[in-house]
Design an enzyme around this catalytic site. Sequence first.
Site, PDB file in Angstrom:
ATOM      1  N   ASP A 242       0.864  -1.171   0.000  1.00  0.00           N
ATOM      2  CA  ASP A 242       0.000   0.000   0.000  1.00  0.00           C
ATOM      3  C   ASP A 242       0.904   1.227   0.000  1.00  0.00           C
ATOM      4  O   ASP A 242       2.104   1.131   0.230  1.00  0.00           O
ATOM      5  CB  ASP A 242      -0.920  -0.036   1.225  1.00  0.00           C
ATOM      6  CG  ASP A 242      -2.060   0.963   1.121  1.00  0.00           C
ATOM      7  OD1 ASP A 242      -2.190   1.606   0.065  1.00  0.00           O
ATOM      8  OD2 ASP A 242      -2.816   1.102   2.100  1.00  0.00           O
TER       9      ASP A 242
ATOM     10  N   ASP B  96      -3.497   7.176  -3.859  1.00  0.00           N
ATOM     11  CA  ASP B  96      -4.867   7.618  -4.139  1.00  0.00           C
ATOM     12  C   ASP B  96      -5.472   8.257  -2.890  1.00  0.00           C
ATOM     13  O   ASP B  96      -4.926   8.159  -1.793  1.00  0.00           O
ATOM     14  CB  ASP B  96      -5.721   6.435  -4.596  1.00  0.00           C
ATOM     15  CG  ASP B  96      -5.704   5.297  -3.590  1.00  0.00           C
ATOM     16  OD1 ASP B  96      -6.692   5.150  -2.871  1.00  0.00           O
ATOM     17  OD2 ASP B  96      -4.691   4.571  -3.516  1.00  0.00           O
TER      18      ASP B  96
ATOM     19  N   CYS C  31      -6.564 -25.472  17.182  1.00  0.00           N
ATOM     20  CA  CYS C  31      -7.783 -25.938  17.855  1.00  0.00           C
ATOM     21  C   CYS C  31      -7.741 -27.432  18.151  1.00  0.00           C
ATOM     22  O   CYS C  31      -8.460 -27.919  19.032  1.00  0.00           O
ATOM     23  CB  CYS C  31      -9.005 -25.595  17.011  1.00  0.00           C
ATOM     24  SG  CYS C  31      -9.210 -23.816  16.785  1.00  0.00           S
TER      25      CYS C  31
END
Length: 580
Positions: A91, A126, A280
């Site tokens: 990003d 952006d 789990c």
Amino acid sequence: MVDFRFEVKARDASGRIGKLTVNGKTVETPAIMPVINPKQLIVTPKELKEMGFGMIITNSYIIYKTPELREKALEVGIHKLLDYDGIIEVDSGSFQLMRYGGVEVTNREIVEFQHEIGVDIGTFLDIPTPPDAPREKAEEDLRITLERAKEAEEIKEIAMNAAVQGSTYPDLRTYAARELSRMNFEIHPIGAVVPLMESYRYRDLVDVVIASKVGLRPDRPVHLFGAGHPMIFALAVAMGIDLFDSASYALYAKDDRYMTPEGTKRLEELEYFPCSCPVCSRYTPQELREMPKEERTRLLAIHNLWVIREELNRVKQAIKEGELWRLVDERARSHPKLYAAYKRLLEYREYLEKNEPVTKASAFFKVSEEALRWPIVERARERAERVRSKFPETISHPIFGEIPKYLSLSYPFAQSEGEEDFTVEKPEKGEARKYVMAVAEYQFGEGAGEAFKDAFVELSRKTGMPRQIKAKGKHLATFRAEDGLLTLGIEGAKRLHEVLPFPRMRVVVDEDAEPFARRGKNVFAKFVVDADLNIRPYDEVLVVNRNDELLATGQTLLNGEELKIFQQGLAVKVRRGVEK
């Protein structure tokens, strides 16, 4: 030159399984990129790769603003910095811009920095406009975003994201998508949707995604920025999302939250784990609660990642089996807001229908009232009504109502399950040809039945059902046992070519592909120059040259619009070529 490829391998609803290759590294989509915070690694990138995550995403702005990270990234590259040999996307700081109102870097600087540190997929700076922003702000932010897109397009040397913005204004989303589609980018994220998901505004999310998708080129992957909870994967993929990313696996773990495909539970509420992942299977909820915070957070993050991976695999298997809508229907029941979003999606009939396959590997199951609004059902009803004008004799179907009798052997009418049984009757003596002609009208459109008006239909000795279709000693087509639709032979394709005017059911290829198509070789997308826009995924099509000379017949994976746009991957799986 940017090393980037994307091709479609399978599809259902508006979702697709794809093959995405960047810089020689390949992942299968739909895929999720776990978010990596280089300052705080709960699960290391290397461990993520071992778990099967072939892509990750990190923030180039954080690296840029942290001197020790920046220096090392510039020295050794981002892959060595993170110890990860898969695809790395980054990003640009846009998320910080949305959350905190500003960043200390220019668009040009961050794009150039991304190239310098060797990322696989970059993102320009952006402007993410949050939901419900004033129209004037959304328009101004979008204007700046498009300006920055043009700047990034001019200087980029790597594969790059171009995020679709526009707040909650569908027309702005569509406009942004169309403008960005005209530019040279590889992937299109749909941005500024995290606030919608955080507040369970899934119905608005559907509007934003569809408004963006209708404006985007279909040959580019679409990334739903910030989406990473498994409960929305089925719905999002059914809309046409290819890529996901999220830090939720880690953020939830820090808050003792435990992901499931239906939602999120707090660890303190659990007496049993409804999961069999390595975490789990080894620990009980009580044992996790008694652990030190850091160890518990790491184990919960690993569980959350397994659930994310498992649900994406479940979605892909549903695509392969033609069961994606059924999975969407099931997952929508997990939350009222998700159910509202599901119903909203079904209102986008035109968008959904053009992407919906004409046949599927599994029968249609009426699992709910919403199932009667699935695009395969609505299309079947519309086509059946067209056939009924030529073949008015009907029978009663418990799901579809009155249908033409001669479609009763074909998908989805015969291959369906509801509360009441539908008994498929064998053709009566002398009626088999009518079944073939009616199916041709249904499958290929008005007038197609004329191609089989003198056909002789051989019935299966075992089942009594139509199988081989011939005329004057030549094989025209096969009446498929699995779905009651037609696979064309050469003579059948020639006849269909004669009775259907151009461009109906045509895929037009260039001169380079012609000799290969004639020899029965597959047609690849880059050789397609035109196509009938009414073609749908998995249609049987006629492959022709620019002069409308028949070259081959086969099955396409793409719809008509995609055939005209895609430049990579398979366009038509050719069954038979027409030698000169």
